[in-house]
Design a protein around this motif. Structure first.
Motif, mmCIF file in Angstrom:
data_model
loop_
_atom_site.group_PDB
_atom_site.id
_atom_site.type_symbol
_atom_site.label_atom_id
_atom_site.label_comp_id
_atom_site.label_asym_id
_atom_site.label_seq_id
_atom_site.Cartn_x
_atom_site.Cartn_y
_atom_site.Cartn_z
ATOM 1 N N LYS A 305 -16.312 -15.705 38.391
ATOM 2 C CA LYS A 305 -16.014 -16.231 37.064
ATOM 3 C C LYS A 305 -15.615 -17.695 37.198
ATOM 4 C CE LYS A 305 -16.329 -12.166 35.012
ATOM 5 N NZ LYS A 305 -17.414 -11.859 34.044
ATOM 6 N N PHE A 306 -16.097 -18.502 36.267
ATOM 7 C CA PHE A 306 -15.649 -19.890 36.188
ATOM 8 C C PHE A 306 -14.967 -20.061 34.844
ATOM 9 C CE2 PHE A 306 -15.881 -24.415 35.338
ATOM 10 C CZ PHE A 306 -15.445 -24.938 36.552
ATOM 11 N N ASN A 307 -13.687 -20.338 34.881
ATOM 12 C CA ASN A 307 -12.887 -20.387 33.671
ATOM 13 C C ASN A 307 -12.279 -21.774 33.524
ATOM 14 O OD1 ASN A 307 -11.488 -19.467 31.396
ATOM 15 N ND2 ASN A 307 -11.056 -17.499 32.351
ATOM 16 N N GLN A 308 -11.547 -21.971 32.455
ATOM 17 C CA GLN A 308 -10.879 -23.243 32.251
ATOM 18 C C GLN A 308 -9.521 -23.008 31.589
ATOM 19 O OE1 GLN A 308 -14.007 -22.789 30.352
ATOM 20 N NE2 GLN A 308 -12.743 -21.799 28.820
ATOM 21 N N ILE A 309 -8.582 -23.874 31.909
ATOM 22 C CA ILE A 309 -7.261 -23.798 31.290
ATOM 23 C C ILE A 309 -6.853 -25.194 30.838
ATOM 24 C CG2 ILE A 309 -6.480 -21.778 32.576
ATOM 25 C CD1 ILE A 309 -5.031 -23.616 34.490
ATOM 26 N N ILE A 310 -5.919 -25.243 29.892
ATOM 27 C CA ILE A 310 -5.353 -26.508 29.446
ATOM 28 C C ILE A 310 -3.954 -26.611 30.024
ATOM 29 C CG2 ILE A 310 -4.713 -25.404 27.242
ATOM 30 C CD1 ILE A 310 -4.818 -28.183 25.941
ATOM 31 N N LEU A 311 -3.708 -27.675 30.762
ATOM 32 C CA LEU A 311 -2.425 -27.880 31.434
ATOM 33 C C LEU A 311 -1.593 -28.917 30.693
ATOM 34 C CD1 LEU A 311 -3.614 -28.113 35.152
ATOM 35 C CD2 LEU A 311 -2.132 -26.334 34.218
ATOM 36 N N THR A 312 -0.328 -28.610 30.481
ATOM 37 C CA THR A 312 0.624 -29.592 29.988
ATOM 38 C C THR A 312 1.416 -30.119 31.182
ATOM 39 O OG1 THR A 312 2.218 -27.813 29.543
ATOM 40 C CG2 THR A 312 0.817 -28.537 27.710
ATOM 41 N N PRO A 313 2.034 -31.303 31.070
ATOM 42 C CA PRO A 313 2.735 -31.874 32.226
ATOM 43 C C PRO A 313 3.819 -30.969 32.797
ATOM 44 C CG PRO A 313 2.443 -33.527 30.516
ATOM 45 C CD PRO A 313 2.028 -32.218 29.919
ATOM 46 N N ASP A 314 4.535 -30.260 31.922
ATOM 47 C CA ASP A 314 5.637 -29.408 32.365
ATOM 48 C C ASP A 314 5.236 -27.936 32.463
ATOM 49 O OD1 ASP A 314 5.367 -28.880 29.655
ATOM 50 O OD2 ASP A 314 7.222 -29.900 29.093
ATOM 51 N N THR A 315 3.976 -27.638 32.188
ATOM 52 C CA THR A 315 3.382 -26.291 32.157
ATOM 53 C C THR A 315 4.020 -25.392 31.098
ATOM 54 O OG1 THR A 315 4.716 -25.209 33.914
ATOM 55 C CG2 THR A 315 2.772 -26.456 34.602
ATOM 56 N N HIS A 316 4.748 -25.963 30.142
ATOM 57 C CA HIS A 316 5.247 -25.188 29.003
ATOM 58 C C HIS A 316 4.147 -25.090 27.942
ATOM 59 C CE1 HIS A 316 9.213 -24.850 30.562
ATOM 60 N NE2 HIS A 316 9.555 -26.108 30.380
ATOM 61 N N PHE A 317 4.239 -24.053 27.121
ATOM 62 C CA PHE A 317 3.296 -23.870 26.022
ATOM 63 C C PHE A 317 3.538 -24.924 24.944
ATOM 64 C CE2 PHE A 317 4.069 -19.155 27.134
ATOM 65 C CZ PHE A 317 3.231 -19.239 28.219
ATOM 66 N N ILE A 318 2.606 -25.004 24.007
ATOM 67 C CA ILE A 318 2.750 -25.852 22.825
ATOM 68 C C ILE A 318 2.839 -24.946 21.603
ATOM 69 C CG2 ILE A 318 1.702 -27.641 21.393
ATOM 70 C CD1 ILE A 318 0.070 -28.495 23.893
ATOM 71 N N VAL A 319 3.940 -25.026 20.887
ATOM 72 C CA VAL A 319 4.090 -24.379 19.580
ATOM 73 C C VAL A 319 4.821 -25.377 18.701
ATOM 74 C CG1 VAL A 319 4.914 -22.390 18.273
ATOM 75 C CG2 VAL A 319 4.291 -22.115 20.699
ATOM 76 N N ASP A 320 4.071 -26.179 17.966
ATOM 77 C CA ASP A 320 4.681 -27.257 17.189
ATOM 78 C C ASP A 320 3.750 -27.662 16.061
ATOM 79 O OD1 ASP A 320 6.609 -29.082 16.479
ATOM 80 O OD2 ASP A 320 6.312 -30.413 18.214
ATOM 81 N N ALA A 360 10.942 -23.603 19.805
ATOM 82 C CA ALA A 360 11.833 -23.924 20.921
ATOM 83 C C ALA A 360 11.591 -25.360 21.359
ATOM 84 C CB ALA A 360 11.581 -22.963 22.073
ATOM 85 N N ASP A 361 12.637 -26.023 21.845
ATOM 86 C CA ASP A 361 12.502 -27.417 22.266
ATOM 87 C C ASP A 361 11.418 -27.575 23.329
ATOM 88 O OD1 ASP A 361 14.459 -28.240 20.534
ATOM 89 O OD2 ASP A 361 16.062 -28.256 22.029
ATOM 90 N N ARG A 362 11.307 -26.626 24.239
ATOM 91 C CA ARG A 362 10.327 -26.739 25.317
ATOM 92 C C ARG A 362 8.895 -26.723 24.814
ATOM 93 N NH1 ARG A 362 10.743 -22.069 29.318
ATOM 94 N NH2 ARG A 362 12.931 -22.610 29.225
ATOM 95 N N PHE A 363 8.677 -26.211 23.596
ATOM 96 C CA PHE A 363 7.332 -26.100 23.052
ATOM 97 C C PHE A 363 6.929 -27.291 22.186
ATOM 98 C CE2 PHE A 363 7.995 -21.208 23.054
ATOM 99 C CZ PHE A 363 7.687 -21.155 24.406
ATOM 100 N N ARG A 364 7.828 -28.236 21.991
ATOM 101 C CA ARG A 364 7.514 -29.369 21.122
ATOM 102 C C ARG A 364 6.540 -30.332 21.798
ATOM 103 N NH1 ARG A 364 10.695 -29.098 16.735
ATOM 104 N NH2 ARG A 364 12.680 -27.972 16.913
ATOM 105 N N ILE A 365 5.799 -31.051 20.970
ATOM 106 C CA ILE A 365 4.817 -32.005 21.490
ATOM 107 C C ILE A 365 5.517 -33.166 22.184
ATOM 108 C CG2 ILE A 365 3.031 -33.660 20.813
ATOM 109 C CD1 ILE A 365 2.353 -31.709 18.494
ATOM 110 N N ALA A 366 6.590 -33.668 21.592
ATOM 111 C CA ALA A 366 7.286 -34.838 22.124
ATOM 112 C C ALA A 366 8.123 -34.477 23.352
ATOM 113 C CB ALA A 366 8.180 -35.445 21.049
#
Length: 380
Positions: A305-320, A360-366
Motif C-alpha cells: 500500500k502507498f498511503n499519504q498523511i498530513i503532518l503538523t509541526p507538533d503532530t497534534h490534530f487540527i480542530v479549529d 483544545a489549545d493544542r488543536f488551534r491553527i495558531a
C-alpha cells in the motif's frame, strides 16, 4: 427534526465519517460529501488495518482519548455486527540509547493506570520469539491494544451514519482565492461546514492550513507468513512499534500477511501520482525484516500500500475555525495517529461544531511549533 441546523462534512475518511455520524446522532441534518466512494483507495483512511494503542509518550491527553476510543470501537463493532477490533496487544521496542519516549510512556501509564508489562530484552525474546531483541534495552507490552480494521471501520461508520438519517453525496469541493468553499463550481453553503479532507486540506486552504502542514507518502509492505506456521498470526504475535528503527508493524490478520513499514517520508502528488510503492522500499523493508524479524527472511511480499498523511509541526490534530469564514471548521491534520482516535475525535469535533464547547489549545491553527521527540505524542 424541526429547528435543527444543516451541516455539511467534506471528506469521508475516518475523521469525516465519525464527525458526520456524531452530528447526525445529535439530530442535525447532515450531508457527507467526498470526491470518490467512501473507503476509496486514495484516502488516508484506507488499507486493511491500523494499530490502536495508548502509547503516546508523556502525553496524557491522547492516552486518555485512546482508552476511550477503544471502548467506542467495541461499541460500534457490536452495533454494526462486524469485527472492527482485534485485541492482539501492542509491543513497543525500546532501542538502547533511544528510550526517552518509551520511558515517558511507562510513567504516563503508571499515572493513568493503563495496564502494561515491562520486559527485559531476554524476557521479550522468550515471550515474543518472532523478534530479534539483541539491540533493545527493554520492551513495553500493552495487552489492551491491537488493531482496527481500517477500510471496514470507515464503511461501518458510513452505514451507521446513513441509518441515522445522514445523506451521502459525491462531488468535488474546492476553494476560491478567498478560501471560500465551492461544490462543483457553485458556492457551498450551510450553517456548519466541517472540512475533513485529510492531506488535501493544505491544497484547499493554501493561506490557512498549508503553512502548518506537510504531506508525506508512506510505503507499506505485507509479507507472507512461513509455510505451515502460525507464529506470525495475530493470535500469537502483537502489533509493534520500533522507534529506534523508524518502523512499525502488525501481525497477519485475516490472511493478509505481516504488515511492516519503514517510515521514511516520501513525496506524493495527491492528484497525479499512482498509489504504487517505490521499488527501493522493498530493499529497505527487507533489511529491517532481516534485522528484527529473522523468521520472515526469504518470505515473499504479497501485497503493498502507498498511503499519504498530513503532518503538523507538533503532530497534534487540527480542530479549529477558519479565521475568516465563521461557519467553516477544520478537522484533521492526522499526523499518522488519528485513525485509532476516530470515534472520540468525531464526537469532539461535532461538539465544537455545534458550539457545545470550544476546541483544545493544542488543536488551534495558531502557535504551532516543532516538538522534540520526547515531547511529541507520536515520538517523531
Amino acid at each position: 427534526m424541526p429547528g435543527k441546523s444543516e451541516a455539511i462534512v467534506v471528506g469521508a475518511g475516518v475523521a469525516g465519517v465519525m464527525t458526520a455520524l456524531e452530528l447526525a446522532r445529535r439530530g442535525e441534518r447532515v450531508t457527507l460529501i467526498d470526491r470518490w466512494e467512501p473507503g476509496h483507495s486514495r484516502a488516508s483512511s484506507t488499507d486493511y488495518n491500523r494499530i490502536i494503542r495508548a502509547i503516546h509518550g508523556r502525553d496524557e491527553f491522547y492516552t486518555r482519548w485512546v482508552r476511550e476510543a477503544r471502548l467506542r470501537w467495541m461499541e460500534l463493532q457490536a452495533e454494526i455486527g462486524q469485527t472492527l477490533y482485534y485485541e492482539c496487544g501492542a509491543l513497543i521496542l525500546a532501542t538502547r540509547g533511544h528510550c526517552h519516549w518509551e520511558d515517558a510512556t511507562a510513567e504516563t501509564f503508571d499515572k493513568l493506570g493503563v495496564p502494561y508489562y515491562r520486559f527485559s530484552a531476554e524476557e521479550t525474546a522468550l515471550r515474543f520469539p518472532q523478534f530479534d531483541t539483541s539491540s533493545i534495552a527493554y520492551s513495553l507490552y500493552e495487552p489492551e491494544a491491537g488493531m482496527i480494521m481500517a477500510h471496514r471501520g470507515v464503511r461501518a461508520g458510513l452505514e451507521l451514519f446513513q441509518r441515522a438519517g445522514g445523506t451521502v453525496a459525491r462531488g468535488h469541493v474546492t476553494t476560491d482565492a478567498h478560501e471560500r468553499l465551492h461544490l462543483d463550481g457553485k458556492p457551498l453553503e450551510a450553517d456548519l461546514i466541517v472540512v475533513a479532507s485529510g492531506p488535501w486540506m493544505g491544497e484547499m486552504f493554501p493561506r490557512t492550513i498549508k503553512p502548518i502542514s506537510t504531506v508525506v507518502g508512506v510505503n507499506v509492505l505485507y509479507t507472507s507468513t512461513p509455510d505451515g506456521s502460525t507464529a506470525f498470526d495475530m493470535a500469537n504475535m502483537p502489533c509493534w512499534i520500533d522507534h529506534g528503527e523508524g518502523s512499525f508493524g502488525l501481525p497477519s490478520s485475516e490472511g493478509c500477511g505481516v504488515k511492516a513499514a519503514v517510515v521514511i517520508p516520501d513525496k506524493i502528488d495527491l492528484d497525479n501520482d499512482e498509489r504504487l510503492i517505490r521499488r527501493e522500499t522493498l530493499s529497505r523493508t527487507r533489511r529491517y525484516i532481516q534485522k528484527r524479524l529473522p523468521g520472515l527472511v526469504g518470505e515473499r511480499v504479497v501485497d503493498s500500500k502507498f498511503n499519504q498523511i498530513i503532518l503538523t509541526p507538533d503532530t497534534h490534530f487540527i480542530v479549529d475555525w477558519h479565521p475568516e469564514h465563521s461557519n467553516v471548521l477544520f478537522a484533521g491534520g492526522c499526523s499518522g495517529h488519528l485513525y485509532k482516535h476516530g470515534p472520540v475525535f468525531g464526537d469532539f469535533v461535532a461538539g465544537v461544531g455545534l458550539k457545545e464547547y470550544g476546541t483544545a489549545d493544542r488543536f488551534r491553527i495558531a502557535g504551532r511549533r516543532k516538538l522534540s521527540p520526547a515531547e511529541s505524542p507520536s515520538g517523531r
